[in-house]
Design a protein around this motif. Sequence first.
Motif, mmCIF file in Angstrom:
data_model
loop_
_atom_site.group_PDB
_atom_site.id
_atom_site.type_symbol
_atom_site.label_atom_id
_atom_site.label_comp_id
_atom_site.label_asym_id
_atom_site.label_seq_id
_atom_site.Cartn_x
_atom_site.Cartn_y
_atom_site.Cartn_z
ATOM 1 N N UNK A 45 1.512 14.020 14.866
ATOM 2 C CA UNK A 45 2.892 13.673 14.493
ATOM 3 C C UNK A 45 3.179 14.057 13.045
ATOM 4 N N UNK A 46 2.158 13.921 12.182
ATOM 5 C CA UNK A 46 2.354 14.289 10.785
ATOM 6 C C UNK A 46 2.337 15.785 10.569
ATOM 7 N N UNK A 47 1.483 16.476 11.344
ATOM 8 C CA UNK A 47 1.290 17.913 11.128
ATOM 9 C C UNK A 47 2.417 18.735 11.729
ATOM 10 N N UNK A 48 2.872 18.351 12.898
ATOM 11 C CA UNK A 48 3.922 19.121 13.576
ATOM 12 C C UNK A 48 5.288 18.657 13.065
ATOM 13 N N UNK A 49 6.298 19.366 13.520
ATOM 14 C CA UNK A 49 7.669 19.061 13.077
ATOM 15 C C UNK A 49 8.508 18.955 14.350
ATOM 16 N N UNK A 50 8.333 17.827 15.066
ATOM 17 C CA UNK A 50 8.823 17.743 16.438
ATOM 18 C C UNK A 50 10.231 17.168 16.572
ATOM 19 N N UNK A 51 10.724 16.514 15.545
ATOM 20 C CA UNK A 51 12.044 15.880 15.668
ATOM 21 C C UNK A 51 13.135 16.906 15.343
ATOM 22 N N UNK A 52 14.062 17.124 16.271
ATOM 23 C CA UNK A 52 15.093 18.146 16.033
ATOM 24 C C UNK A 52 15.874 17.883 14.754
ATOM 25 N N UNK A 53 16.160 18.950 14.037
ATOM 26 C CA UNK A 53 16.891 18.825 12.770
ATOM 27 C C UNK A 53 18.376 19.043 12.951
ATOM 28 N N UNK A 54 19.129 18.390 12.091
ATOM 29 C CA UNK A 54 20.589 18.559 12.153
ATOM 30 C C UNK A 54 20.968 19.958 11.671
ATOM 31 N N UNK A 55 21.990 20.511 12.299
ATOM 32 C CA UNK A 55 22.437 21.850 11.923
ATOM 33 C C UNK A 55 23.017 21.833 10.508
ATOM 34 N N UNK B 252 4.309 13.603 23.189
ATOM 35 C CA UNK B 252 4.384 14.431 24.402
ATOM 36 C C UNK B 252 5.836 14.776 24.724
ATOM 37 N N UNK B 253 6.702 13.765 24.705
ATOM 38 C CA UNK B 253 8.105 14.004 25.090
ATOM 39 C C UNK B 253 8.784 14.958 24.105
ATOM 40 N N UNK B 254 8.589 14.735 22.805
ATOM 41 C CA UNK B 254 9.238 15.615 21.821
ATOM 42 C C UNK B 254 8.705 17.037 21.930
ATOM 43 N N UNK B 255 7.416 17.165 22.199
ATOM 44 C CA UNK B 255 6.835 18.501 22.343
ATOM 45 C C UNK B 255 7.389 19.195 23.581
ATOM 46 N N UNK B 256 7.474 18.461 24.685
ATOM 47 C CA UNK B 256 7.943 19.058 25.932
ATOM 48 C C UNK B 256 9.433 19.385 25.888
ATOM 49 N N UNK B 257 10.175 18.677 25.058
ATOM 50 C CA UNK B 257 11.622 18.924 24.973
ATOM 51 C C UNK B 257 11.968 19.904 23.857
ATOM 52 N N UNK B 258 10.979 20.702 23.451
ATOM 53 C CA UNK B 258 11.222 21.664 22.372
ATOM 54 C C UNK B 258 12.394 22.579 22.647
ATOM 55 N N UNK B 259 12.610 22.924 23.913
ATOM 56 C CA UNK B 259 13.697 23.860 24.242
ATOM 57 C C UNK B 259 15.051 23.164 24.268
ATOM 58 N N UNK B 260 15.065 21.843 24.083
ATOM 59 C CA UNK B 260 16.352 21.129 24.106
ATOM 60 C C UNK B 260 16.748 20.654 22.709
ATOM 61 N N UNK B 261 16.192 21.304 21.687
ATOM 62 C CA UNK B 261 16.448 20.815 20.336
ATOM 63 C C UNK B 261 17.911 20.921 19.939
ATOM 64 N N UNK B 262 18.548 22.034 20.322
ATOM 65 C CA UNK B 262 19.934 22.236 19.889
ATOM 66 C C UNK B 262 20.845 21.135 20.421
ATOM 67 N N UNK B 263 20.826 20.839 21.745
ATOM 68 C CA UNK B 263 21.685 19.743 22.215
ATOM 69 C C UNK B 263 21.294 18.389 21.621
ATOM 70 N N UNK B 264 19.990 18.180 21.417
ATOM 71 C CA UNK B 264 19.560 16.898 20.844
ATOM 72 C C UNK B 264 20.040 16.752 19.406
ATOM 73 N N UNK B 265 19.944 17.850 18.660
ATOM 74 C CA UNK B 265 20.351 17.796 17.256
ATOM 75 C C UNK B 265 21.870 17.782 17.130
ATOM 76 N N UNK B 266 22.543 18.372 18.121
ATOM 77 C CA UNK B 266 24.000 18.454 18.056
ATOM 78 C C UNK B 266 24.660 17.085 18.202
#
Lengths: 321, 176
Positions: A33-43, B105-119
Motif C-alpha cells: 500500500x505504501x509502495x504502490x500508488x493505487x488510489x485514483x488521483x483527481x484530474x 486487491x480491489x484498488x489494484x483490480x480496478x486500475x482500469x476504472x481510475x478515470x470514472x472513480x477519480x471523476x
Amino acid sequence: MSLTRRQFLAAAAGVGGAALTGGVLADQVWPLLGREDLVPGRTPELVLPRQAWTTTPDRLTFAAVGDTGTGGRQAVAVATRMAQGYEENPYGLVTHLGDICYYGRIENRFEDVFLRPYGPLIEAGVDVELAIGNHDGEVYFSDARLDEIETELRLLGTPARYYRTSHGPVDFFYLDSSTPGLFGPGATDQVDWLDDALATSTSQWKVVCLHHPPYSSGRHGSTPGAEEKLVPVLERHAVDLVLAGHDHNYERTVPLDGITYVVSGGGAKLTPVRPSRITAAAASVLQYLHVEVDGDRLTARCIRPDGGLVDRFTLRAREGR
Amino acid sequence: MSTRFRPARAVREGAAALYGLAALAVVVAPALIIGSTATGGGVAPSWQALDLLAVSAVLGLGYGVVCFRRLRRQSTETRSRPNAWIAAAHALVALALLSSLLLAVVLHELGSLQAPLAGQEWTLLALWGGVQLVAIVAAEAVERGVFRWLVRPERRAQAAPPDGAATVGDRDQRRT
C-alpha cells in the motif's frame, strides 16, 4: 482459570493466526500500500498558456520524469507540480524515462496514466519523448509485448524504439533498454547505433535518456552489463548527462569521467535509496527534474510535488563545444 | 449507586476500551499508510487528502464502540469471559487482515476504472468505505462464529436435564 479443550484450540489458532497475519501485513500488504500508488488521483484543473516556452539555438528548458504510470494520486501530484513548473518557467519538452503504464495495458489505460494527469501540459502543446521502460513491454518479449510497445509508440507519436532528437543546443539520444541483452554480449545493434549517432552529433550538449540506470543506489541498483557495454561509448563521446528511471527515487552521481548520471524515477511510486560512494545527492521522494540549458551552462532542479527543492546542480559545457 | 472502586472491573473496562482502539487502528491503518507515504514523498498535506482517512475513521470508530460495549457487557459474565475475549481476538485478526488486503486487491483490480472513480469523488469514497464495511462485516461474522462454537458445549449442557432426571423421551417410553 482453566481453559476447556475448545477454548484452548481457539486460543492457539488465534495466536497462530495473529502471528501469520502480522507477518503478512508487515511484510507484504502494508509495504504494498505504501509502495504502490493505487488510489485514483483527481484530474488536474490547471489551464496553461499554449506554447509559452522559448527555445533558441542556445537555450532550452525541459522536464525529465520517469515511472509515472499509475494514474494514482501521487502520479497526479507530480504531474500537477510539473504543470505548475510550466506556469513558472515554461518548457516545451518532457523526456519521459519509461514505465508510462502500470497495472494494465496501455490501450486501456492511456487516458488514466497519461492523458488525464498530463492533460494541462498536453493542452499547452508540450511534446513528450519516451525512453521505453520494462513495464512498457516487459523485459522478455512476446508478440503481445511487442504490440504493447508499438501501441505506446504510436499513441505518443514516438518515431522508433531508439532514436535521436534535437532541441535548441541539446541532442537527446533515447535508448530502449528493455531490449533483452542490450547490455549483454549478444545485442550490440543499439549500442552501435548510439556510437554512430553520438559521433555525428555536433550540438553543444549531449543527453542520453534510457530507463535502466547504468548507475544507481536504489532498489534495483546499477544495471548489470551497462558499465561494460554502454558507459565506454558514453565516455568516448563525452556525453554530458545521462537520465534514467526504473528506481523510484531521485539520485545524482558525482561526475564519473565527466558524465553526470541522474535517476529521476519518482514520478508516481516510492522505493528507498541508500547513497553510495558515487552519490552526490539522493532522496526517496516523488519528483521531477526541471532543466534549463542556457549557452554553456545547464542547471537542473529536482522538485517535489509540494514545490520543495530536493537538489540543484549546474553543469558546464565541455571544452571546445 | 455504589461509588466503591472496583479494580477488576476497571481493568476489564480498560481492556475493552483498548480493544475498541485496536479495532479503530486496524481500520484506519491503510488510509494512514497511504497518506503518510504521500506526505513523506513530498505531497503537500491538505484537507482534501484526508477524505479516505475520514471515511475509515467513521467506520472504525463505530465498530470500535460496538466492540467496546459488547466486550464490557460480556466481561461481566464470569463464565463467558474467556469465550468473549478469544472470539474478539479472532475478529481483530480477521479485521486487520481484510481491511488492508481487500483494499489492496480491489484498488489494484480496478486500475482500469481510475478515470470514472477519480471523476466522481463520492464513488471512490463509497468504494473505499464499502470495502472496509465488508471487512468489518466479515470480522463480525468471525467473532460470532467463534463465540458460538465456544459456547456450544455449555448450551448443550444447559439444554440437557440434570443428572437423574428423566427426559421427555424416557417418560414417553415408561408410559408405553
